[in-house]
Design a protein around this motif. Structure first.
Motif, PDB file in Angstrom:
ATOM      1  N   ALA A  68     -11.120  42.368 -17.888  1.00 62.83           N
ATOM      2  CA  ALA A  68      -9.756  41.886 -18.159  1.00 62.83           C
ATOM      3  C   ALA A  68      -9.645  41.376 -19.591  1.00 62.83           C
ATOM      4  O   ALA A  68      -8.585  41.484 -20.219  1.00 62.83           O
ATOM      5  CB  ALA A  68      -9.387  40.792 -17.168  1.00 62.83           C
ATOM      6  N   LYS A  69     -10.755  40.834 -20.113  1.00 62.29           N
ATOM      7  CA  LYS A  69     -10.720  40.255 -21.473  1.00 62.29           C
ATOM      8  C   LYS A  69     -11.253  41.224 -22.537  1.00 62.29           C
ATOM      9  O   LYS A  69     -11.173  40.929 -23.733  1.00 62.29           O
ATOM     10  CB  LYS A  69     -11.576  38.972 -21.501  1.00 62.29           C
ATOM     11  CG  LYS A  69     -10.902  37.805 -20.774  1.00 62.29           C
ATOM     12  CD  LYS A  69     -11.675  36.536 -20.968  1.00 62.29           C
ATOM     13  CE  LYS A  69     -12.466  36.195 -19.734  1.00 62.29           C
ATOM     14  NZ  LYS A  69     -13.501  35.249 -19.835  1.00 62.29           N
ATOM     15  N   ALA A  70     -11.828  42.342 -22.106  1.00 65.95           N
ATOM     16  CA  ALA A  70     -12.493  43.249 -23.063  1.00 65.95           C
ATOM     17  C   ALA A  70     -11.503  43.813 -24.083  1.00 65.95           C
ATOM     18  O   ALA A  70     -10.395  44.212 -23.720  1.00 65.95           O
ATOM     19  CB  ALA A  70     -13.162  44.387 -22.298  1.00 65.95           C
ATOM     20  N   ALA A  71     -11.932  43.824 -25.343  1.00 67.17           N
ATOM     21  CA  ALA A  71     -11.112  44.448 -26.395  1.00 67.17           C
ATOM     22  C   ALA A  71     -11.485  45.931 -26.437  1.00 67.17           C
ATOM     23  O   ALA A  71     -12.621  46.280 -26.770  1.00 67.17           O
ATOM     24  CB  ALA A  71     -11.387  43.783 -27.730  1.00 67.17           C
ATOM     25  N   ILE A  72     -10.549  46.760 -26.049  1.00 64.86           N
ATOM     26  CA  ILE A  72     -10.819  48.206 -26.026  1.00 64.86           C
ATOM     27  C   ILE A  72      -9.999  48.855 -27.141  1.00 64.86           C
ATOM     28  O   ILE A  72      -8.765  48.890 -27.068  1.00 64.86           O
ATOM     29  CB  ILE A  72     -10.467  48.814 -24.650  1.00 64.86           C
ATOM     30  CG1 ILE A  72     -11.326  48.139 -23.566  1.00 64.86           C
ATOM     31  CG2 ILE A  72     -10.657  50.328 -24.656  1.00 64.86           C
ATOM     32  CD1 ILE A  72     -11.044  48.610 -22.153  1.00 64.86           C
ATOM     33  N   PRO A  73     -10.662  49.368 -28.186  1.00 68.88           N
ATOM     34  CA  PRO A  73      -9.900  49.963 -29.287  1.00 68.88           C
ATOM     35  C   PRO A  73      -9.238  51.280 -28.881  1.00 68.88           C
ATOM     36  O   PRO A  73      -9.751  52.004 -28.036  1.00 68.88           O
ATOM     37  CB  PRO A  73     -10.955  50.202 -30.371  1.00 68.88           C
ATOM     38  CG  PRO A  73     -12.249  50.269 -29.657  1.00 68.88           C
ATOM     39  CD  PRO A  73     -12.114  49.434 -28.412  1.00 68.88           C
ATOM     40  N   THR A  74      -8.086  51.532 -29.502  1.00 70.83           N
ATOM     41  CA  THR A  74      -7.417  52.828 -29.319  1.00 70.83           C
ATOM     42  C   THR A  74      -7.518  53.582 -30.640  1.00 70.83           C
ATOM     43  O   THR A  74      -7.100  53.072 -31.673  1.00 70.83           O
ATOM     44  CB  THR A  74      -5.932  52.636 -28.946  1.00 70.83           C
ATOM     45  OG1 THR A  74      -5.867  51.947 -27.700  1.00 70.83           O
ATOM     46  CG2 THR A  74      -5.220  53.973 -28.793  1.00 70.83           C
TER      47      THR A  74
END
Ligand SMILES: Cc1cc2nc3c(=O)[nH]c(=O)nc-3n(C[C@H](O)[C@H](O)[C@H](O)COP(=O)(O)OP(=O)(O)OC[C@H]3O[C@@H](n4cnc5c(N)ncnc54)[C@H](O)[C@@H]3O)c2cc1C
Length: 264
Positions: A198-204
């Motif tokens: 839920a907190k993970a920073a997932i780059p696009t």
């Protein structure tokens, strides 16, 4: 060792009757979107290999913004990092363009020794992304993998499922594996994993980030086209309740009917 798992977001096939086939290209499918069930086996195998070989495992997905959820599920299962490849220029991408975007992302992320994919997607279902990806990465391709026997000395040994048996194959790394469902039992996301995801920073990453030109993506870069897309005709079903005074009598009548209809 670096491992990448390719994860596609697909409609939940249990909701197939709800799917609006005319809106599939527009992405308005009308069904709950989930991790492609075949890719759960790829994620699990990536995790097992990463645990055994202390390797980093990254999940990569080509899809719209909502496909972030598939990557969050991957992180909740235990994947260390995730990248979404999303860009309007990727709409109407065929399997080759999808593989091209995945290959560019893997190279941008520093390459991979092993790429694990599912056998196929439950929607597009071509089974071509994995093999095209291997070709584009200059990696060896191993399909129908049911067991990873060993990874050492710059090579991998796997068991592949054949129609009438199994074969054991050794290939040099880097390699792309497409795995079959017999390979493992995918784990459920843990409570801690769900909180982390839920907190993970997932780059696009966009097409520009991947260094791909307009001619290499979307419809322009595709080599195949959807001429027609339709659901199979609804099956006409007839229900008959077998009547009889006792269960034995009912079973005997049922047996006669099945024999008469050549079902058994
Ligand atoms: C002309 C054309 C237009 C299309 N337009 C659209 C469109 O507008 N919108 C749309 O949603 N689809 C579109 N598609 C479908 C889309 O191209 C395919 O779904 C996609 O290329 C993947 O192919 P596949 O589903 O057959 O995957 P397969 O080759 O069956 O998948 C094998 C494995 O590759 C990996 N993989 C496959 N796809 C992805 C992905 N996207 N991200 C990460 N890993 C993946 C997974 O591990 C999967 O198990 C179009 C297809 C064509 C031919």
């Amino acid at each position: 060792m670096k491992i990448v798992v390719c994860v596609k977001q697909t409609p939940d096939t249990a909701e197939l009757p709800k799917v609006n086939i005319n809106q599939v290209k527009a992405g308005e499918i009308g069904a709950t979107m989930i991790v492609n069930p075949w890719d759960e086996f790829a994620i699990e195998e990536g995790l097992l290999l990463s645990e055994k070989h202390r390797a980093d495992v990254t999940a990569i997905c080509v899809g719209p913004t909502q496909a972030l959820e598939a990557l969050r599920t991957s992180v909740a299962m235990g994947v260390g990092s995730a990248i979404l490849l999303s860009d309007p220029a990727l709409v109407e991408a065929d399997a080759l363009v999808t593989a091209r975007a995945l290959a560019a992302a893997i190279n941008k992320a520093g390459g991979a020794d092993l790429v694990v994919t599912g056998k196929q997607s439950v929607d597009g279902n071509s089974g071509q992304v994995s093999v095209a990806l291997a070709r584009l990465l200059g990696a060896n391709f191993l399909s129908g993998v049911v067991k990873v026997v060993d990874v050492s000395g710059g090579q991998i040994t796997v068991e592949r499922s054949l129609e009438e048996g199994k074969e054991t194959v050794t290939a040099k790394l880097p390699a792309v594996l497409s795995v079959a469902r017999e390979i493992n039992e995918p784990r459920y996301p843990s409570f801690m994993g769900i909180r982390k995801a839920a907190k993970a920073a997932i780059p696009t990453w966009t097409v520009a980030d991947l260094g791909l030109s307009a001619a290499q993506v979307g419809k322009a870069g595709s080599v195949s086209d959807w001429i027609d897309l339709r659901k199979p005709p609804a099956r006409a079903a007839q229900v008959e309740i077998i009547k009889g005074d006792t269960p034995e009598q009912q079973a005997a009548i049922l047996m006669d009917r099945l024999l008469a209809d050549k079902v058994i």
